[in-house]
Design a protein around this motif. Sequence first.
Motif, PDB file in Angstrom:
ATOM      1  N   TYR A  79     -22.465  -6.692  29.588  1.00 40.01           N
ATOM      2  CA  TYR A  79     -22.424  -8.107  29.223  1.00 40.01           C
ATOM      3  C   TYR A  79     -23.091  -8.314  27.865  1.00 40.01           C
ATOM      4  O   TYR A  79     -22.581  -9.013  26.998  1.00 40.01           O
ATOM      5  N   MET A  80     -24.273  -7.700  27.662  1.00 41.45           N
ATOM      6  CA  MET A  80     -24.996  -7.852  26.403  1.00 41.45           C
ATOM      7  C   MET A  80     -24.219  -7.235  25.239  1.00 41.45           C
ATOM      8  O   MET A  80     -24.170  -7.815  24.156  1.00 41.45           O
ATOM      9  N   ASP A  81     -23.594  -6.083  25.451  1.00 46.20           N
ATOM     10  CA  ASP A  81     -22.784  -5.456  24.410  1.00 46.20           C
ATOM     11  C   ASP A  81     -21.605  -6.345  24.031  1.00 46.20           C
ATOM     12  O   ASP A  81     -21.287  -6.520  22.851  1.00 46.20           O
ATOM     13  N   ASN A  82     -20.954  -6.916  25.036  1.00 41.54           N
ATOM     14  CA  ASN A  82     -19.826  -7.815  24.811  1.00 41.54           C
ATOM     15  C   ASN A  82     -20.274  -9.047  24.035  1.00 41.54           C
ATOM     16  O   ASN A  82     -19.612  -9.471  23.087  1.00 41.54           O
ATOM     17  N   LEU A  83     -21.396  -9.614  24.419  1.00 44.37           N
ATOM     18  CA  LEU A  83     -21.933 -10.787  23.738  1.00 44.37           C
ATOM     19  C   LEU A  83     -22.243 -10.461  22.281  1.00 44.37           C
ATOM     20  O   LEU A  83     -21.911 -11.225  21.376  1.00 44.37           O
ATOM     21  N   TYR A  84     -22.863  -9.311  22.048  1.00 47.08           N
ATOM     22  CA  TYR A  84     -23.185  -8.881  20.684  1.00 47.08           C
ATOM     23  C   TYR A  84     -21.907  -8.733  19.849  1.00 47.08           C
ATOM     24  O   TYR A  84     -21.834  -9.194  18.713  1.00 47.08           O
ATOM     25  N   ASP A  85     -20.882  -8.091  20.419  1.00 44.06           N
ATOM     26  CA  ASP A  85     -19.621  -7.897  19.701  1.00 44.06           C
ATOM     27  C   ASP A  85     -18.969  -9.225  19.357  1.00 44.06           C
ATOM     28  O   ASP A  85     -18.479  -9.418  18.241  1.00 44.06           O
ATOM     29  N   ARG A  86     -18.971 -10.150  20.302  1.00 44.10           N
ATOM     30  CA  ARG A  86     -18.378 -11.471  20.051  1.00 44.10           C
ATOM     31  C   ARG A  86     -19.146 -12.223  18.980  1.00 44.10           C
ATOM     32  O   ARG A  86     -18.557 -12.883  18.115  1.00 44.10           O
ATOM     33  N   LEU A  87     -20.457 -12.131  19.012  1.00 44.03           N
ATOM     34  CA  LEU A  87     -21.284 -12.792  18.011  1.00 44.03           C
ATOM     35  C   LEU A  87     -21.044 -12.187  16.631  1.00 44.03           C
ATOM     36  O   LEU A  87     -20.879 -12.912  15.642  1.00 44.03           O
ATOM     37  N   ALA A  88     -20.990 -10.863  16.543  1.00 42.62           N
ATOM     38  CA  ALA A  88     -20.745 -10.190  15.264  1.00 42.62           C
ATOM     39  C   ALA A  88     -19.374 -10.576  14.719  1.00 42.62           C
ATOM     40  O   ALA A  88     -19.221 -10.833  13.520  1.00 42.62           O
ATOM     41  N   GLU A  89     -18.376 -10.639  15.597  1.00 41.01           N
ATOM     42  CA  GLU A  89     -17.027 -11.030  15.170  1.00 41.01           C
ATOM     43  C   GLU A  89     -17.029 -12.468  14.632  1.00 41.01           C
ATOM     44  O   GLU A  89     -16.441 -12.746  13.587  1.00 41.01           O
ATOM     45  N   HIS A  90     -17.707 -13.347  15.319  1.00 43.12           N
ATOM     46  CA  HIS A  90     -17.794 -14.746  14.886  1.00 43.12           C
ATOM     47  C   HIS A  90     -18.487 -14.854  13.525  1.00 43.12           C
ATOM     48  O   HIS A  90     -18.029 -15.575  12.640  1.00 43.12           O
ATOM     49  N   ILE A  91     -19.586 -14.128  13.365  1.00 40.85           N
ATOM     50  CA  ILE A  91     -20.323 -14.157  12.096  1.00 40.85           C
ATOM     51  C   ILE A  91     -19.444 -13.619  10.971  1.00 40.85           C
ATOM     52  O   ILE A  91     -19.395 -14.199   9.883  1.00 40.85           O
ATOM     53  N   ASN A  92     -18.723 -12.532  11.219  1.00 34.96           N
ATOM     54  CA  ASN A  92     -17.847 -11.960  10.192  1.00 34.96           C
ATOM     55  C   ASN A  92     -16.734 -12.925   9.806  1.00 34.96           C
ATOM     56  O   ASN A  92     -16.436 -13.099   8.625  1.00 34.96           O
ATOM     57  N   LYS A  93     -16.104 -13.572  10.794  1.00 38.19           N
ATOM     58  CA  LYS A  93     -15.043 -14.538  10.503  1.00 38.19           C
ATOM     59  C   LYS A  93     -15.599 -15.716   9.708  1.00 38.19           C
ATOM     60  O   LYS A  93     -14.991 -16.177   8.757  1.00 38.19           O
ATOM     61  N   ARG A  94     -16.766 -16.198  10.104  1.00 36.29           N
ATOM     62  CA  ARG A  94     -17.380 -17.336   9.422  1.00 36.29           C
ATOM     63  C   ARG A  94     -17.754 -16.964   7.988  1.00 36.29           C
ATOM     64  O   ARG A  94     -17.548 -17.745   7.070  1.00 36.29           O
ATOM     65  N   SER A  95     -18.258 -15.756   7.790  1.00 35.04           N
ATOM     66  CA  SER A  95     -18.620 -15.297   6.451  1.00 35.04           C
ATOM     67  C   SER A  95     -17.391 -15.213   5.554  1.00 35.04           C
ATOM     68  O   SER A  95     -17.422 -15.648   4.401  1.00 35.04           O
ATOM     69  N   LEU A  96     -16.298 -14.675   6.074  1.00 33.59           N
ATOM     70  CA  LEU A  96     -15.059 -14.593   5.299  1.00 33.59           C
ATOM     71  C   LEU A  96     -14.534 -15.980   4.954  1.00 33.59           C
ATOM     72  O   LEU A  96     -14.060 -16.221   3.837  1.00 33.59           O
ATOM     73  N   PHE A  97     -14.618 -16.890   5.889  1.00 32.26           N
ATOM     74  CA  PHE A  97     -14.175 -18.270   5.652  1.00 32.26           C
ATOM     75  C   PHE A  97     -14.984 -18.897   4.517  1.00 32.26           C
ATOM     76  O   PHE A  97     -14.422 -19.501   3.597  1.00 32.26           O
ATOM     77  N   ILE A  98     -16.275 -18.731   4.545  1.00 26.88           N
ATOM     78  CA  ILE A  98     -17.147 -19.296   3.505  1.00 26.88           C
ATOM     79  C   ILE A  98     -16.852 -18.656   2.156  1.00 26.88           C
ATOM     80  O   ILE A  98     -16.715 -19.343   1.139  1.00 26.88           O
ATOM     81  N   ILE A  99     -16.725 -17.343   2.125  1.00 28.11           N
ATOM     82  CA  ILE A  99     -16.439 -16.639   0.871  1.00 28.11           C
ATOM     83  C   ILE A  99     -15.097 -17.094   0.293  1.00 28.11           C
ATOM     84  O   ILE A  99     -14.980 -17.359  -0.905  1.00 28.11           O
ATOM     85  N   ASN A 100     -14.078 -17.185   1.143  1.00 24.72           N
ATOM     86  CA  ASN A 100     -12.760 -17.632   0.679  1.00 24.72           C
ATOM     87  C   ASN A 100     -12.812 -19.051   0.131  1.00 24.72           C
ATOM     88  O   ASN A 100     -12.193 -19.350  -0.888  1.00 24.72           O
ATOM     89  N   ASN A 101     -13.542 -19.930   0.797  1.00 26.64           N
ATOM     90  CA  ASN A 101     -13.639 -21.318   0.328  1.00 26.64           C
ATOM     91  C   ASN A 101     -14.402 -21.409  -0.966  1.00 26.64           C
ATOM     92  O   ASN A 101     -14.066 -22.218  -1.843  1.00 26.64           O
ATOM     93  N   LEU A 102     -15.409 -20.603  -1.140  1.00 30.47           N
ATOM     94  CA  LEU A 102     -16.171 -20.616  -2.387  1.00 30.47           C
ATOM     95  C   LEU A 102     -15.335 -20.108  -3.563  1.00 30.47           C
ATOM     96  O   LEU A 102     -15.393 -20.649  -4.666  1.00 30.47           O
ATOM     97  N   SER A 103     -14.540 -19.072  -3.303  1.00 25.87           N
ATOM     98  CA  SER A 103     -13.740 -18.508  -4.383  1.00 25.87           C
ATOM     99  C   SER A 103     -12.594 -19.447  -4.781  1.00 25.87           C
ATOM    100  O   SER A 103     -12.173 -19.441  -5.924  1.00 25.87           O
ATOM    101  N   HIS A 104     -12.089 -20.271  -3.885  1.00 29.78           N
ATOM    102  CA  HIS A 104     -11.026 -21.222  -4.185  1.00 29.78           C
ATOM    103  C   HIS A 104     -11.540 -22.435  -4.959  1.00 29.78           C
ATOM    104  O   HIS A 104     -10.772 -23.126  -5.613  1.00 29.78           O
ATOM    105  N   LYS A 105     -12.815 -22.712  -4.901  1.00 30.04           N
ATOM    106  CA  LYS A 105     -13.380 -23.894  -5.550  1.00 30.04           C
ATOM    107  C   LYS A 105     -13.707 -23.625  -7.018  1.00 30.04           C
ATOM    108  O   LYS A 105     -14.096 -24.519  -7.720  1.00 30.04           O
ATOM    109  N   ARG A 106     -13.551 -22.420  -7.486  1.00 31.40           N
ATOM    110  CA  ARG A 106     -13.869 -22.092  -8.882  1.00 31.40           C
ATOM    111  C   ARG A 106     -12.797 -22.512  -9.801  1.00 31.40           C
ATOM    112  O   ARG A 106     -11.722 -22.592  -9.788  1.00 31.40           O
TER     113      ARG A 106
END
Length: 106
Positions: A79-106
């Motif tokens: 359960y803890m491994d699954n939770l960690y994987d889901r959290l890491a996936e969410h953080i990675n998706k959110r980071s990519l979203f932020i990076i993409n939005n920042l690069s489009h605003k230039r």
Amino acid sequence: MEEMELDIPALFGKNVQKYRKQNGLTQAELSKQLEISQKHLSIIETGSQFASASLIARISKVLHVSPAALFGEDINQEYMDNLYDRLAEHINKRSLFIINNLSHKR
């Protein structure tokens, strides 16, 4: 729905026994390191008697676990491994979203 009362001495004793075995210690070996009788350790492990604060600290040190671990219930590692994987996936998706939005605003 009636709430079940938690048996702290029994939970503590079960965890002492679990961590003692994980450390490859017999009751005789652990009781010697703790400077208590084997009978006293046995009574603690069965939950019939509760350890003093100073003994809890010594048990924690000898077994290389935090005092909190001696009072905690097991959490399923899968359960803890699954939770960690889901959290890491969410953080990675959110980071990519932020990076993409920042690069489009230039």
